[in-house]
Design a protein around this motif. Sequence first.
Motif: not given
Length: 226
Positions: A39-57
């Motif tokens: 989540a931290l790495a995604l945020e630092e890249r400007g990527e959304p992370w607060d919906n990881l459960k829906e995004r990870v497949r």
Amino acid sequence: MAALSRAPDWQVLVASLPGGLDKRERTRLESQAAWALLALALEERGEPWDNLKERVRQGPKGKPELPEGPAFNLSHSQGLAVCGMGRFPLGVDVERVRVFRPELAERICTPLERELTGRSTDPHQALTQLWTCKESYMKYTGLGMAQGIGETAFSRLGTRPCLERGAGVWFQSLALLRGEERFWLTLCGEGRPPAAGLAVRPVAWQALRPYLSRKTVELCSTPRSL
């Protein structure tokens, strides 16, 4: 995806858990900490992370992935959590140096690997590194233990291990020290490897707290295998 285009090709983030935890709590927090690093790495890249459960497949072979990228892989061992991230598919593994029983060493090693680890000044360190090499490749392919010993046979260890049969991937390994504890970390990836060698970025436990407290990280870390 503009943020991803400016991101580094490879990132490896490492966090150490606080001491004094019992085994069950430590294992639970290790998994959560690995997802919090993602989540931290995604945020630092400007990527959304607060919906990881829906995004990870789950990929075709069961490997957790973000369909739209970036590629990532997680690992944890004995109070250490790791997140590897990059532009191309990867696998990462970290293991605390352990004592290998002779029968286990015999089972996981090819004849050449037995020679490589046997001539080391510390065979248990060499065997631990070898295991992270094999695990990182099995996690890269997503096949896990079904990969087979013959497909994970290494002809060289050191900082840049090498598979006997090639396979179009690279490996970089790094020894880590936490107090008196020694660990090995290996990254397996496609594309161009880090030119200056594998480097890890330590992340303070306090920096992970905002991500650990989010329900999305707890939900992601519970049902999924790293």
